[in-house]
Scaffold this active site. Structure first.
Site, PDB file in Angstrom:
ATOM      1  CD1 TRP A  73      56.223  94.700 -25.959  1.00 25.43           C
ATOM      2  CD2 TRP A  73      54.938  93.302 -27.127  1.00 25.43           C
ATOM      3  NE1 TRP A  73      55.558  95.448 -26.913  1.00 25.43           N
ATOM      4  CE2 TRP A  73      54.759  94.604 -27.644  1.00 25.43           C
ATOM      5  CE3 TRP A  73      54.227  92.260 -27.715  1.00 25.43           C
ATOM      6  CZ2 TRP A  73      53.911  94.878 -28.715  1.00 25.43           C
ATOM      7  CZ3 TRP A  73      53.377  92.535 -28.776  1.00 25.43           C
ATOM      8  CH2 TRP A  73      53.235  93.837 -29.265  1.00 25.43           C
ATOM      9  CG  HIS A  74      52.791  88.899 -27.232  1.00 27.50           C
ATOM     10  ND1 HIS A  74      54.107  88.711 -27.552  1.00 27.50           N
ATOM     11  CD2 HIS A  74      52.134  89.049 -28.407  1.00 27.50           C
ATOM     12  CE1 HIS A  74      54.252  88.742 -28.873  1.00 27.50           C
ATOM     13  NE2 HIS A  74      53.072  88.956 -29.411  1.00 27.50           N
ATOM     14  N   GLY A  75      51.695  90.058 -22.849  1.00 21.51           N
ATOM     15  CA  GLY A  75      50.684  90.098 -21.802  1.00 21.51           C
ATOM     16  C   GLY A  75      51.274  89.913 -20.421  1.00 21.51           C
TER      17      GLY A  75
END
Length: 465
Positions: A323-325
């Site tokens: 989700w973060h990257g």
């Protein structure tokens, strides 16, 4: 529009006065707030407003189409809206990542397709407002919240400018009802909001940006430095991202308080945690709450035995990393954090007091160090860069001392202040000093912010997610 700019310093008071000028007319107040939120977001790129409108319209309409009986009809509508929103997120955030990963996989078998890389601009904050929209759809399907017929209030719920770009990710059960009822101006809440904005700006500009300058210098070419310097860079980055992201959250929560709107806290002094489990209960709380409610519990949570619990924990943290990257370094970061939590699945639980004591500082320091070392994967610019950093730490020289530089003069006072104020929502909320002393502190922080911002202008780190 960024929080640490003069533009926002003009925008927020303007919104404040017009908003409260409309306090007798809830619909006009919400309509103004929606327009203000779109102006705030469109300040970056007005063309991306279409995505927020699409997400808002599809989610609002889907909720109205559901009957509230968890029937196949409801499941179909909910699934369609979730797929639509995740599809938009996948195209803008993960399409090139999936393309590169697939090309690399084919290359292992001797196939080298010449597929072009698409130049797709990642919309700011898309991960945050997409998750907020999905949570509303699921909550309506479950019957946790009734679908609203107020399209304007719902639009504000999705696009509320303080938390639009980087959270906190709010559930409809908390935020949406606040836009459906009239609010009265509360002086004490507004004052606390101003103090929280000030503290958030100080963390971002004085601490995060100043420390970030040294992080960039150290990690630009890892082989130029020795192992201790790489470890120091990891510690500095952990401080930078905490001060940066929690600073954003403080400004967002403080800005909302000026409008007498309550957002949930996103950080609770995570670096004063005594183990990794406690740290993740205090770090990016809104995201971990989202994953707990909408992924961990549906997977079975901790109800199906310890091995299934361990698997669920690993799934949650691997996906939280993704989700973060869109890079394997984020997956590695999430997976390693999941592995560090597995001992707490199998070992007996130990009840901890709400706040750490002086005697528990060694545990806090060890937990922080472990967290910082794992966070190196979060900062690395790809697998190759991460490999270089790890190679220097494992095989590099240990004779060269790290250059501590100016960051130490920011970090030590910052953590002393946080430690002394750790029993409050934020250290400036209640200062046990005479009025004159408090105002000296406020003006001192403003002066520090002004001076520190003269030669640095760094974007909030979580804007890229």
């Amino acid at each position: 529009m960024q929080f640490d700019t003069y533009t926002y310093a003009l925008f927020l008071p303007l919104v404040f006065f017009i908003y409260w000028g409309l306090r007798r007319h809830l619909k006009w107040q919400n309509l103004f707030l929606l327009v203000a939120s779109y102006v705030f977001y469109g300040w970056w790129d007005w063309k991306m407003l279409g995505l927020i409108v699409l997400t808002s319209v599809s989610t609002f309409g889907t909720a109205l189409m559901m009957r509230g009986d968890r029937s196949h009809h409801d499941r179909s509508w909910a699934a369609a809206n979730i797929v639509l929103n995740l599809g938009i997120l996948a195209v803008f955030k993960y399409l090139n990542f999936m393309r590169d990963s697939f090309v690399h996989l084919l290359g292992l078998f001797g196939v080298n397709p010449d597929w072009p890389t698409l130049n797709i601009l990642l919309p700011v904050g898309i991960s945050f407002y997409t998750f907020q929209a999905i949570s509303y759809t699921i909550d309506v399907y479950r019957g946790d919240v009734k679908p609203t017929r107020d399209a304007v209030a719902f639009g504000v719920f999705i696009a509320f400018f303080p938390q639009l770009v980087a959270g906190p990710i709010e559930r409809a059960t908390n935020l949406l009802p606040q836009f459906l009822r009239k609010k009265e101006f509360d002086y004490d809440t507004a004052v606390i909001g101003m103090r929280q904005i000030l503290w958030g700006l100080a963390k971002k500009v004085i601490v995060a940006d100043s420390v970030g300058y040294y992080v960039d210098q150290l990690l630009y070419n890892p082989y130029y430095y020795a192992a201790p310097s790489m470890i120091w860079a990891g510690i500095l980055f952990a401080v930078q991202i905490y001060a940066d992201f929690s600073g954003y959250s403080d400004i967002a929560i403080g800005s909302a308080k000026l409008l007498n709107i309550r957002l949930q806290p996103n950080f609770r002094y995570p670096f004063f945690s005594r183990n990794m489990k406690e740290l993740w209960q205090r770090w990016h709380i809104s995201l971990m709450t989202w994953f707990r409610h909408y992924l961990y519990f549906p997977l079975g949570g901790s109800r199906r035995g310890k091995w299934r619990t361990a698997l669920n924990v690993m799934i949650v943290f691997a996906l939280s990393g993704l989700w973060h990257g869109a890079d394997w370094t984020f997956v590695i970061w999430g997976t390693v954090n999941g592995l560090l939590l597995l001992p707490f699945v199998f070992l007996p639980r130990k009840r901890l007091s709400e706040h750490a004591t002086w005697r528990e500082l060694p545990q806090c320091l060890l937990t922080f160090f472990l967290f910082a070392m794992v966070f190196i994967a979060f900062r690395a610019n790809g697998i190759t860069h991460l490999g270089e950093i790890c190679d220097v730490i494992v095989n590099g020289s240990w004779k060269q001392r790290p250059v501590f530089g100016q960051p130490i003069f920011y970090i030590v006072p910052f953590f002393i202040i946080e430690w002394l104020g750790r029993k409050q929502e934020f250290p400036l909320k209640r200062l046990p000093f005479p009025t004159v002393v408090r105002w000296i502190i406020y003006w001192g922080l403003l002066a520090g912010i002004s001076i520190a911002s003269l030669d640095r202008n760094m974007q909030f780190i979580y804007f890229q997610f």
